[in-house]
Enzyme design. Structure first.
Site, PDB file in Angstrom:
ATOM      1  N   TRP A  11      -8.874   3.248  10.849  1.00 54.02           N
ATOM      2  CA  TRP A  11      -8.327   3.803   9.744  1.00 54.02           C
ATOM      3  C   TRP A  11      -8.553   5.136   9.277  1.00 54.02           C
ATOM      4  O   TRP A  11      -7.772   6.014   9.116  1.00 54.02           O
ATOM      5  CB  TRP A  11      -8.371   2.940   8.556  1.00 54.02           C
ATOM      6  CG  TRP A  11      -7.726   1.536   8.626  1.00 54.02           C
ATOM      7  CD1 TRP A  11      -8.192   0.423   8.940  1.00 54.02           C
ATOM      8  CD2 TRP A  11      -6.260   1.416   8.586  1.00 54.02           C
ATOM      9  NE1 TRP A  11      -7.223  -0.614   9.079  1.00 54.02           N
ATOM     10  CE2 TRP A  11      -5.987  -0.124   8.860  1.00 54.02           C
ATOM     11  CE3 TRP A  11      -5.113   2.306   8.506  1.00 54.02           C
ATOM     12  CZ2 TRP A  11      -4.635  -0.585   9.324  1.00 54.02           C
ATOM     13  CZ3 TRP A  11      -3.935   1.845   8.833  1.00 54.02           C
ATOM     14  CH2 TRP A  11      -3.753   0.324   9.018  1.00 54.02           C
ATOM     15  N   ASP A  29     -11.584   6.562   1.277  1.00 55.99           N
ATOM     16  CA  ASP A  29     -10.579   5.483   1.348  1.00 55.99           C
ATOM     17  C   ASP A  29     -11.237   4.226   0.995  1.00 55.99           C
ATOM     18  O   ASP A  29     -12.072   3.675   1.945  1.00 55.99           O
ATOM     19  CB  ASP A  29      -9.784   5.290   2.828  1.00 55.99           C
ATOM     20  CG  ASP A  29      -8.895   4.318   2.965  1.00 55.99           C
ATOM     21  OD1 ASP A  29      -8.812   3.386   2.085  1.00 55.99           O
ATOM     22  OD2 ASP A  29      -8.484   4.233   4.250  1.00 55.99           O
ATOM     23  N   LYS A  72      -4.999  -5.419  -0.774  1.00 56.38           N
ATOM     24  CA  LYS A  72      -6.412  -6.439  -0.065  1.00 56.38           C
ATOM     25  C   LYS A  72      -6.995  -6.938  -1.372  1.00 56.38           C
ATOM     26  O   LYS A  72      -7.182  -8.200  -1.490  1.00 56.38           O
ATOM     27  CB  LYS A  72      -7.083  -5.394   0.634  1.00 56.38           C
ATOM     28  CG  LYS A  72      -6.242  -4.839   1.842  1.00 56.38           C
ATOM     29  CD  LYS A  72      -6.852  -3.844   2.444  1.00 56.38           C
ATOM     30  CE  LYS A  72      -5.830  -3.056   3.431  1.00 56.38           C
ATOM     31  NZ  LYS A  72      -5.493  -3.990   4.447  1.00 56.38           N
TER      32      LYS A  72
HETATM   33  N1  PMP Z   1      -6.578   2.178   5.055  1.00 55.96           N
HETATM   34  C1  PMP Z   1      -7.299   1.059   5.170  1.00 55.96           C
HETATM   35  C2  PMP Z   1      -8.772   1.044   5.128  1.00 55.96           C
HETATM   36  C3  PMP Z   1      -6.608  -0.126   5.478  1.00 55.96           C
HETATM   37  O1  PMP Z   1      -7.014  -1.140   5.697  1.00 55.96           O
HETATM   38  C4  PMP Z   1      -5.083   0.064   5.491  1.00 55.96           C
HETATM   39  C5  PMP Z   1      -4.275  -1.028   5.747  1.00 55.96           C
HETATM   40  N2  PMP Z   1      -4.681  -1.993   6.467  1.00 55.96           N
HETATM   41  C6  PMP Z   1      -4.702   1.291   5.283  1.00 55.96           C
HETATM   42  C7  PMP Z   1      -5.313   2.384   5.025  1.00 55.96           C
HETATM   43  C8  PMP Z   1      -3.072   1.445   5.315  1.00 55.96           C
HETATM   44  O2  PMP Z   1      -2.437   0.919   4.135  1.00 55.96           O
HETATM   45  P1  PMP Z   1      -1.013   0.887   3.999  1.00 55.96           P
HETATM   46  O3  PMP Z   1      -0.561  -0.379   4.555  1.00 55.96           O
HETATM   47  O4  PMP Z   1      -0.966   0.440   2.421  1.00 55.96           O
HETATM   48  O5  PMP Z   1      -0.218   2.096   3.850  1.00 55.96           O
END
Ligand code: PMP
Length: 360
Positions: A103, A172, A196
C-alpha cells in the site's frame, strides 16, 4: 454464530459489530420517526446534519482530536488520498516515503507523479520488516514523511513512529484505524478508508492539521483540495451519507466498550491467540518479523502451495471465510479487525490445530 453468520476474516470490507448491524436493521425503514431510511434522506436535512455532527464529535472524543485538526469525510476511498496528499502537501515538491509494503508502494507511485520522492524500502525481504527510521537523512525542505502504519497485505505494523526530525508526518491508518490509542498531535495528517475497522466501503476519514490546508491551490480541481472539504464541513457535494451514518454508529459503539484503550486490550488478546498458535506450530509459520507483526492482519504459510490451498478450502468449508492470502505473499491471511470476536479467532485456531494434527 447468531443469524448463521460466518466468521469472516476478510481484509476489507470486513465484519461489523453485530450490535451495530442490529441497530441499523431496526432503523432501516423509518429512522427515528423521520418517515424515511437514512438512504432516502436529503443530506441537507436537519436530521442528517445531526447524524454527521454526532459522527464527527464521537470520533473526536474517541481519538481526543485536538481543536486545530479538521475531520473530513471524503469519497474516493483511501486510494484518492495517494494523490490528494502530494497535490496538497508538496509545497517544495519533496517528500520522503517509507515503502513498507504494497500500500505504501502504491502511494509512492502516485506521489512520484507530483514531485520528488525519496523512498526508503523494505522490499529486499518482501516487506517482512519495517526499515529503521530512527535517524533518517531528511533534507530540510522536505514537505512530509509518509508511512503506511499497518500494511494490510504484508501484515506489519509500526510500533514506534519514525523520527521525522520535525517534519510533518502523514500516515495511512486504513487497516488499523481505531484499533489502539493514537496521539493525533504526532501527525500532520492521518487518513483511513473505513471499510476495514469501521463501516461500509466508499469513504475515507481524513484528520488534518489546519495549517496544512492551503488556500493557494486554485488550479487544483476543486474536489482534490482539502480546503473545499474543510470549508464545507464535508458537505461540499453529496457525501457518502450511508457510510457516515454507519461509521457514526460504530464510533458510539466503541465509546460504549471503553474507547481505544479497551480496543487495544481486546485486540492484543485476540492477536495473541493467533500468534501463540503460529509460534508453536510445525505446519504454519508467520511471514513477518516478530517485533512488527500486525494485530490486525496475520499472514501465514505452510511449506507448500498445495497445502496452503488445501487449508484455505478446508477453512471455507468449515465456515471461516476469506482466509486466502494475497497473491504477493501467498498462503493464508487472517484479518482480525475490531469487530472480529475473540471466539472467532479461538475457533479458527482450534480448527487449524486439528487440521495440523490430522495432516502431519
Ligand atoms: N491503504 C491500505 C493500507 C489499504 O489496506 C487499502 C485497501 N485495502 C487502501 C489503502 C486502499 O483503500 P480503498 O480501496 O478504500 O481505496
Amino acid at each position: 454464530m447468531k443469524y448463521d453468520r460466518s466468521y469472516n476474516f476478510s481484509a476489507g470490507p470486513a465484519m461489523m459489530p453485530e450490535a451495530v448491524l442490529e441497530e441499523i436493521r431496526d432503523e432501516m425503514l423509518n429512522y427515528r420517526g423521520s418517515g424515511m431510511c437514512v438512504m432516502e434522506m436529503s443530506h441537507r436535512s436537519a436530521v442528517f446534519q445531526t447524524i454527521v455532527d454526532e459522527a464527527e464529535q464521537d470520533l473526536r472524543d474517541l481519538m481526543q482530536i485536538p481543536d486545530n485538526y479538521k475531520v473530513l469525510f471524503i469519497q474516493g476511498g483511501a486510494t484518492l488520498q495517494f494523490s490528494m496528499i502530494p497535490m496538497n502537501l508538496m509545497r517544495n515538491g519533496k517528500a520522503v516515503y517509507i515503502e513498507s509494503g504494497a500500500w505504501s508502494k502504491k502511494a509512492v507511485a502516485e506521489a512520484k507523479k507530483v514531485g520528488e520522492v525519496t523512498v526508503i524500502s523494505s522490499k529486499d525481504r518482501n516487506y517482512s520488516y519495517i526499515p529503521d527510521c530512527s535517524d533518517l537523512d531528511i533534507p530540510e525542505d522536505t514537505d512530509y514523511v509518509y508511512i503506511c502504519e499497518n500494511e494490510t497485505i504484508h501484515g506489519t505494523t509500526w510500533q514506534k513512529l519514525p523520527n521525522t526530525k520535525g517534519h510533518v508526518l502523514v500516515s495511512d491508518q486504513s487497516s488499523m484505524f481505531l484499533s489502539r490509542p493514537c496521539n493525533v498531535s504526532d501527525y500532520g495528517l492521518i487518513y483511513a478508508g473505513v471499510q476495514k475497522n469501521v463501516g461500509p466501503a466508499g469513504m475515507v476519514v481524513v484528520i488534518i492539521r489546519e495549517d496544512l490546508i492551503r488556500d493557494d491551490l486554485e488550479n487544483l480541481p476543486v474536489y482534490m483540495q482539502y480546503k473545499t472539504h474543510a470549508d464545507a464541513a464535508s458537505m461540499y457535494n453529496t457525501p457518502n451519507c450511508w457510510a457516515i451514518y454507519c461509521c457514526g454508529k460504530v464510533f458510539k459503539y466503541l465509546k460504549s466498550l471503553g474507547g481505544l484503550e479497551a480496543m487495544d486490550k481486546i485486540n492484543r488478546e485476540k492477536a495473541q491467540v493467533m500468534y501463540d498458535f503460529l509460534d508453536q506450530s510445525k505446519m504454519f509459520h508467520g511471514t513477518v518479523e516478530k517485533e512488527v507483526r500486525s494485530l490486525m492482519n496475520v499472514p501465514f504459510v505452510t511449506d507448500s502451495k498445495e497445502l496452503d490451498a488445501q487449508v484455505v478450502a478446508a477453512t471455507k468449508a468449515a465456515g471461516y471465510d476469506n482466509l486466502k492470502g494475497h497473491k504477493s505473499v501467498g498462503g493464508l491471511r487472517a484479518s482480525i479487525y475490531n469487530a472480529m470476536p475473540k471466539e472467532g479467532v479461538e475457533a479458527l485456531v482450534e480448527f487449524l490445530k486439528k487440521f495440523e494434527a490430522e495432516n502431519s
